[in-house]
Write an enzyme that holds these catalytic residues in place. Structure first.
Site: not given
Length: 746
Positions: A166, A285, A325, A342, A398
């Site tokens: 990153k 996330n 993204e 990918r 969740f």
């Protein structure tokens, strides 16, 4: 060759005639009657074009099946790899050949480069498609394949290295002129270093793994304590998932949208973007529901984001399908988040709105063919929504993982405009070793409203038994006002469900409908039990009452009602209002297709017990109920309630998983909120803390143990053996009372 060029020009002219210059307005004939969005029209497969003879798919589950289906359409043979527990998995059955590469642990099978390379040599595969996850973004694996002379159906090693880290990806993005998020340009040393950097940037911050993606190794911190904990848990997840525990910190964009751009490049310097996907609805996330296109973007913003994504792809010489993204704020400012080198999980919705088979394109590019598509060939036709169906309990944070065997499994493929990308079948086992995804349910239509309605219908008709699943949450989101209007962000779930997901909240009208359905199912079963087939004597002796006085219990409600037969229909009166249920449904089917006051509803019959117990799935949520006559209901007051067990001083495992660490020993004094252990499930770390202050009495597990859901891990102030003895005494007393009560009533 001439035929191929003529066909290509025909499709290009056809698209330009049918699609308006606004890039919207889908050619409806392309969607009408299409059952499984598997007919791609933008760049049809050319069976005369040279391609590979055999491909090894280095993955499992739905993505392995997805790749194999396109390979088969292209006339390419496929090889599956599998662990010992996956020997009968659908992807193994679908392939032409299969090779076992190890045990259930991914580290001993799907991540074993040496064994996969042996399988390549043994089968003579010419290329490898990695899917997503596992080795899909491992540059070392790509290099080994290149040394072996085997094609990697994905980008080159340099692109994977550049975008996989990153820090490096951010530098490359800045060099390509891509908007980036402010943050610390370096590696975080330890928890205190993380706190110092977070203070310098300013809270809130995003703490995330330098390597990998998929939501693993990511935490949001709003203060120093959360920064320390986030660093520890994120580094543990990163080491477990990617073998790399390096962590970075950057500014967290509050209340953003997560929008990504699909890109496609070849080895000849060409690159295009295939519009966007809205992926803002997330938990931890990880994406839950995605849609394409985004309701938020205008054409100018879409074009700007697409151009920056293409610029980055060209900057690194990208040659395959990939995704850039972005985080997008309320003013449509967008910032580079990461690039996934990918195929994305949510790629089917892009295929639906563009007509491009991305796996086909990846295979063509890997073979060395240039793209036949230009940017002018990419349009938006209709709308597509992907609902990720997981083996998870949505009522726990969740979605905490659930395991088990799919005792019944029925996809809603009888509906048009529905696509199911799955890698399971009835009898498949959902285990702790792999991702808990069951299926990617993709529904599409000419517009967003149609796609939403089709998604709701498909979820209502999706039959899954044997594991807990997240369909209740998915279905509820699709009907929620903010989602319907498009007012969403990455904070959607905690904002809409601040106390967690509690299931379908029924309105007064829905309460009446639910009561009528439950009463009708109960009476249908009662009437069926009166009939003895092939016994003519019973037919004339059956006299039905004019009406039935019932009490329907579900949740916190006890609803009195009366019911009667009316021309094979059930008329149920609740609070003076009559509700008519069409009686032509079949109790032998898991799906009840019934008309309620003329409106069609799909209800799932889960269980029908002998004591009035009825369990159905209504509008996504399962309701456990009991339907009794009013006389039987009046006797319930005589039966004592089972005492509740105090669990405030016990730490129970919220899910099946693996114990990573234990932070206490018997005799320790612990405070409320203190971490006692960490459980790992599907590569996610979950910190479990004390619910109350007290003294640790017993620790029942150690690091490395596999635990079940609701298993007692740590007991504080309560001796577990004494508790068991007490429960046994209570059980015997209750059994005696219930026996005497039953005897006296009889």
């Amino acid at each position: 060759m001439a035929g191929s060029l003529l066909r290509r020009e025909y499709y290009r002219v056809l698209r330009r005639v049918l699609l308006p210059s606004t890039r919207h307005g889908p050619p409806t004939f392309l969607l009408a009657g299409v059952k499984h969005c598997s007919i791609y029209t933008t760049d049809p497969i050319n069976h005369k074009e040279p391609t590979f003879n055999k491909i090894l798919v280095a993955n499992r589950g739905e993505i392995a099946c997805r790749v194999m289906k396109t390979a088969r359409e292209m006339g390419i043979k496929t090889v599956a790899i599998h662990s010992d527990v996956d020997s009968n998995a659908p992807h193994v059955k679908l392939a032409d050949e299969a090779v076992c590469v190890g045990t259930a642990l991914a580290s001993d099978s799907y991540l074993r480069m040496d064994k996969i390379i042996e399988a390549i040599k043994h089968t003579g595969a010419q290329a490898v498609h990695p899917g997503y996850g596992f080795l899909s973004e491992n540059a070392e694996f790509v290099q080994k394949l290149e040394d072996l002379g085997v094609a990697f159906i994905g980008p080159n090693a340099a692109a994977i290295v550049g975008m996989g880290d990153k820090l490096e990806s951010k530098r490359l993005a800045m060099a390509a002129g891509v908007n980036t998020i402010p943050g610390f340009d370096g590696i975080v040393k330890d928890a205190e270093d993380c706190v110092r950097i977070s203070r310098d940037i300013g809270y809130p911050v995003m703490i995330k793994a330098s390597a990998g993606g998929g939501g693993k190794g990511m935490r949001i911190a709003w203060n120093d304590d959360e920064a320390r904990e986030g660093f520890k848990l994120s580094s543990m997840e990163a080491a477990s998932s990617f073998g790399d525990d390096r962590i970075l910190v950057e500014k967290f964009v509050d209340n953003p949208r997560h929008i990504e751009i699909q890109v496609l490049g070849d080895k000849h310097g060409n690159a295009i973007y295939l519009n966007e996907r809205e992926c803002s609805i997330q938990r931890r996330n990880q994406k839950v529901i995605e849609e394409a296109p985004s309701v938020f973007l205008d054409e100018a913003t879409r074009q700007a984001m697409g151009q920056q994504a293409v610029a980055l792809a060209k900057q690194i010489g990208y040659s395959s399908a990939g995704t850039v993204e972005f985080l997008v704020d309320s003013k449509k400012n967008f910032y580079f988040l990461e690039m996934n080198t990918r195929l994305q999980v949510e790629h089917p919705i892009t295929e639906c709105i563009t007509g491009v088979d991305l796996v086909h394109q990846m295979i063509r590019v890997a073979k060395g063919h240039p793209l036949k598509l230009s940017q002018n060939d990419i349009f938006i036709r209709g709308w597509a929504i992907e609902s990720r169906v997981y083996a998870e309990d949505p009522f726990k944070n969740f979605g905490l993982p659930s395991i088990g065997r799919l005792s019944k499994y029925q996809e809603p493929l009888h509906l048009s405009k529905v696509r199911c990308d799955s890698g399971v079948e009835e009898g498949s086992e959902i285990s702790i070793y792999y991702d808990p995804m069951i299926c990617k349910l993709v529904c599409y239509g000419d517009n967003r409203e149609e796609a939403i309605q089709r998604s709701i219908q498909a979820l209502d008709a999706y039959v899954i038994r044997g594991v807990t699943h997240n369909i209740p949450l998915l279905r509820d989101i699709l009907t929620e006002e903010r989602f319907v209007t498009g007012n969403i962000s990455t904070n959607y779930l905690p904002e809409v469900y601040p106390e967690g997901f509690k299931g379908k909240q029924v309105s007064p009208r829905e309460k009446m409908e639910l009561t009528a359905i439950l009463a009708s199912v109960h009476l249908k079963n009662e009437l069926r039990s009166r009939v003895f087939y092939n016994d003519q004597r019973s037919a004339g002796n059956t006299k039905l009452p004019d009406s039935w006085d019932l009490v329907v219990k579900f949740g916190e409600w006890e609803v009195p009602c009366s019911a009667r037969l009316s021309q094979n229909n059930f008329e149920v009166t609740v609070d003076g209002t009559a509700v008519t249920v069409d009686g032509h449904f079949d109790l032998a089917s898991p799906l009840i297709e019934a008309n309620i006051d003329g409106a069609h509803e799909t209800i799932q019959l889960i269980k029908l017990g002998s004591a009035g117990d009825v369990r159905i799935r209504y509008k996504g949520t399962a309701f456990q109920s009991q339907v009794l006559t009013q006389a039987a209901h009046s006797l319930l007051a005589l039966i004592p309630e089972k005492p509740k067990v105090d669990q405030s001083k016990q730490v129970l495992s919220p899910m099946p998983g693996l114990v990573k660490t234990i932070a206490c020993v018997p005799g320790d004094m612990v405070a409320e909120g203190q971490e006692l252990c960490v459980i790992e499930a599907m590569k996610m770390q979950n910190s479990l803390s004390a619910a109350a202050s007290g003294k640790v009495k017993v620790v029942n597990v150690k690091a490395g143990d596999t635990v079940e859901e609701e298993q007692v891990l740590v007991g504080a102030g309560v001796d577990h053996s004494e508790t068991c003895h007490k429960h046994l005494q209570e059980y015997r007393i209750n059994q005696k009372v219930n026996f005497v009560g039953a005897f006296s009533r009889h």
